[in-house]
Each structure stands twice: as C-alpha cells, then as structure tokens.
Design a protein around this motif. Structure first.
Motif, mmCIF file in Angstrom:
data_model
loop_
_atom_site.group_PDB
_atom_site.id
_atom_site.type_symbol
_atom_site.label_atom_id
_atom_site.label_comp_id
_atom_site.label_asym_id
_atom_site.label_seq_id
_atom_site.Cartn_x
_atom_site.Cartn_y
_atom_site.Cartn_z
ATOM 1 N N LEU A 95 -14.130 9.746 -1.760
ATOM 2 C CA LEU A 95 -12.953 9.017 -1.843
ATOM 3 C C LEU A 95 -12.942 8.299 -3.362
ATOM 4 N N ALA A 96 -14.049 8.899 -4.226
ATOM 5 C CA ALA A 96 -13.832 8.679 -5.633
ATOM 6 C C ALA A 96 -13.718 6.986 -5.988
ATOM 7 N N ALA A 109 -8.283 3.055 -6.001
ATOM 8 C CA ALA A 109 -8.027 3.582 -7.295
ATOM 9 C C ALA A 109 -6.986 5.117 -7.230
ATOM 10 N N PRO A 110 -6.196 5.535 -7.858
ATOM 11 C CA PRO A 110 -5.602 6.689 -7.692
ATOM 12 C C PRO A 110 -6.188 7.751 -7.269
ATOM 13 N N GLU A 111 -7.276 7.882 -7.587
ATOM 14 C CA GLU A 111 -8.293 9.117 -7.332
ATOM 15 C C GLU A 111 -8.526 8.900 -5.577
ATOM 16 N N THR A 112 -8.612 7.631 -5.383
ATOM 17 C CA THR A 112 -8.919 7.473 -3.824
ATOM 18 C C THR A 112 -7.838 7.597 -3.005
ATOM 19 N N ILE A 113 -6.493 7.200 -3.462
ATOM 20 C CA ILE A 113 -5.270 7.565 -2.964
ATOM 21 C C ILE A 113 -4.777 8.996 -2.719
ATOM 22 N N ALA A 114 -5.329 9.506 -3.841
ATOM 23 C CA ALA A 114 -4.943 10.814 -3.774
ATOM 24 C C ALA A 114 -5.652 11.662 -2.629
ATOM 25 N N ALA A 151 -7.735 0.374 6.227
ATOM 26 C CA ALA A 151 -9.112 -0.568 5.774
ATOM 27 C C ALA A 151 -9.059 -0.704 4.245
ATOM 28 N N PHE A 152 -8.573 0.305 3.415
ATOM 29 C CA PHE A 152 -8.534 0.119 2.015
ATOM 30 C C PHE A 152 -7.187 -0.755 1.741
ATOM 31 N N GLY A 153 -6.298 -1.278 2.455
ATOM 32 C CA GLY A 153 -4.941 -1.710 2.160
ATOM 33 C C GLY A 153 -4.114 -0.860 1.161
ATOM 34 N N ALA A 154 -4.113 0.583 1.473
ATOM 35 C CA ALA A 154 -3.474 1.430 0.788
ATOM 36 C C ALA A 154 -1.963 1.536 0.842
ATOM 37 N N ALA A 155 -1.307 0.349 0.468
ATOM 38 C CA ALA A 155 0.124 0.590 0.898
ATOM 39 C C ALA A 155 0.926 1.529 0.180
ATOM 40 N N GLU A 156 0.332 2.218 -0.660
ATOM 41 C CA GLU A 156 1.259 3.306 -1.460
ATOM 42 C C GLU A 156 1.217 4.552 -0.317
ATOM 43 N N LEU A 157 0.481 4.531 0.784
ATOM 44 C CA LEU A 157 0.454 5.579 1.668
ATOM 45 C C LEU A 157 1.295 5.323 2.704
#
Length: 328
Positions: free
Chosen positions: A204-205, A221-226, A252-258
């Motif tokens: 997950l970088a 981080a952007p790398e994790t989102i990617a 879990a990461f709160g990655a609302a971008e996804l």
C-alpha cells in the motif's frame, strides 16, 4: 475465459403469476405484498417509499390482468412470483424465499405482447421464463422489463459470481466464496493483517509508521489510493477476486477518493463484492440512495455476514487495533 462485462443495469424487476379465479382484487393484494418486500429492500423500511412501491406494484398487476393478449407460458413451466435483482433471482420473495444465484440459472428468456397506441407499437405485457437444472419458472409483468443486459451477459455474470474471494490484494490466495460458509469475519481479519504487517506497508506504499501514521494523517497517500484503485478494478487474470478485501481496506483508511469505484461494485453480480462495496461506500459517507443497503443483498448472504457488515459500517474509523508484533 472471464471478460469484463457491464454490471446489471436493473435493481428490481418484479414478476407475478397470471391471476387465477380469485380475480383482480386478490392479484392486486399479492402485488402489494411483493411491493412491500421491494420497499424494505430498496428504502430500508421508509413508510412512504414502501407505500408507493406497493401501490405501483398493485396497479401494474391490475394492468396486466386487463391486458387482452398475454404470451402463453412454456409447457411444463410453473408460474410464480419472482424478484430479479443484480445478484440473482428470489422466488416467492413475499412468502418463503428461494434464492437462485446466477450460476444456478441456465437461461432467461423474455416474450412480449404488443398493441398499437395511436399508430405506435407498445409493449402490453412481458413473460419472463427462467430455466434452472430442475425447474422452469415463469412470471409476468405489465409493460416492458429492462433485462436486455442480463439476457446478453448471463453466462458472464454466472462466471463472475462463482469466483472465490481473495485473501490478498493480488488475488493469488483464496479466502472463500461466501456461498458455502460465512466470509465477513475472515475478510476483516485478512484486511487487519494487511494493515498490520510490513508486507502490507509495501503493498500500500505506506509511510514508515505504517497504518497508524496514515490514519493519523487522516488521508491516504496518492500511492496508497492508486494501489487500492487497482485492486478494486477488474482482475480477471487472478485466481481469486480481491475487490471485497480492497473495499474493506479502503473503508478502513477513510479513502473517500475511492467512493465512485465502490459504488460501481454495489451492483456487481457477485453478492460478496456488492455487499462490501456497499458497506465501504456507506462507511465513507456515500449517500444511502446511491449505495443502497446491505439488506438489499441479504438474501444472498449468510446472516452472520450481514450483521458483521452492518457493525463495521457503524464502527469507529479504525481497523488495525492490535500491535504489529501480535498481527497475524
């Protein structure tokens, strides 16, 4: 060979047997019960939506009763009440439901009757016939039914729904299928392990502090989102499906971008993929009218999985609670 297919573009198609000697009033009552069931699935029990759907279902069946020309059923077919949803077919949903996942459905056909209205042809009624290994089931609807995508992609949907769920983001290790045994607890544990190990940090970088540092920053981080976006995309060349696990980790990461990717999973033909796509999207704040609810897909899941999923949606935004040295 599995290939990427557009997901089902329908939410609920309700079908009913042709009314018998009890007449239109009894038929409308049956439709009302089916409409009430639909409302519970789609509106989470909101009374207004429930009433509107029940009324619409009843009126639709009355229109079917009054149709002059209806397609005849196939010899040997049994007319039943059915609900066609993205994850399969529920037979007799308002009495004793029987669930047919897509791998159990061999063929679906639609026959329609037409009439001329003002010089324009219009569909009066539709007859949907479902073939399984042992049964031929039929149900009717007033007007047209939007099942063209299902008719074109049934075999592909069955293959997708048959894939086992992955225990890693690469899709190399099989965790289970969610059909023969509950899977939610094992899925959350697998996500917990990814978050709490150095291998997960690399996948997950994550920064040097791992999950806790990323969580403290309140943004992946952007790398994790990617990396998560890649795991949420179609992965037909993997032995197992990593999308449910990726959805849990994203939540879990709160990655609302996804959230857009998670919403697309909500109508996946695979019930486990759809359930955790919905759960993660809701956990990240997606509108319930877009994500739906776990109750919609509950008929295709174990009760334990539904309850664990609901608790996870409502839980605090943290997943890895164990010290790294104790992680699995």
């Amino acid at each position: 060979m599995l290939r990427k297919l557009p997901p089902p573009d329908f939410r609920y198609v309700w079908l009913h047997p042709e009314p018998g000697s009890t007449g239109a009033l009894a038929a409308a009552g049956t439709a009302g019960l089916a409409g009430a069931s639909a409302a519970v699935w789609s509106a989470g029990g909101h009374a207004l939506s429930l009433g509107l759907i029940a009324m619409g279902s009843a009126l639709g069946l009355l229109a079917l009763v009054r149709a002059d020309h209806r397609p005849p059923i196939q010899r040997g077919a049994r007319e039943v009440t059915m609900a066609v949803v993205p994850w399969g077919i529920v037979v007799d949903p308002d009495t004793e439901p029987r669930v047919l996942r897509w791998p159990a459905v061999q063929r679906v056909s639609v026959d329609v009757s037409h009439t001329m209205r003002g010089g324009t042809p219009a569909i009066v009624s539709s007859l949907v016939t479902v073939h399984t290994e042992r049964d031929v089931l039929a149900g009717r609807a007033a007007g047209a039914v939007d099942l063209e995508r299902l008719l074109a992609n049934l075999e592909g949907y069955a293959q997708e729904a048959s894939r086992p769920v992955a225990a890693d983001l690469e899709g190399l290790t099989v965790l289970g299928d969610g059909v023969t045994e509950p899977i939610a607890a094992a899925l959350l544990q697998a996500a917990d392990g990814i978050c709490a190990t150095s291998r997960g940090d690399a996948q997950l970088a994550l920064p040097g502090g791992g999950y806790r540092t990323a969580a403290a920053a309140r943004a992946a981080a952007p790398e994790t989102i990617a990396a998560l976006r890649s795991a949420l995309s179609w992965s037909h060349d993997c032995p197992a499906d990593p999308r449910p696990l990726a959805a849990v980790v994203a939540g879990a990461f709160g990655a609302a971008e996804l959230v857009p990717e998670l919403l697309r999973l909500a109508s996946s033909p695979h019930p486990v993929v759809a359930a955790f796509g919905k759960a993660a999207a809701l956990r990240l704040g997606a509108p319930p009218n877009r994500a739906g609810s776990l109750d919609e897909v509950a008929a295709f899941l174990f009760e334990e999985d539904v309850e664990i999923g609901k608790r996870w949606i409502a839980s605090a935004p943290t997943l890895c609670l164990r010290p790294r040295a104790q992680a699995c």
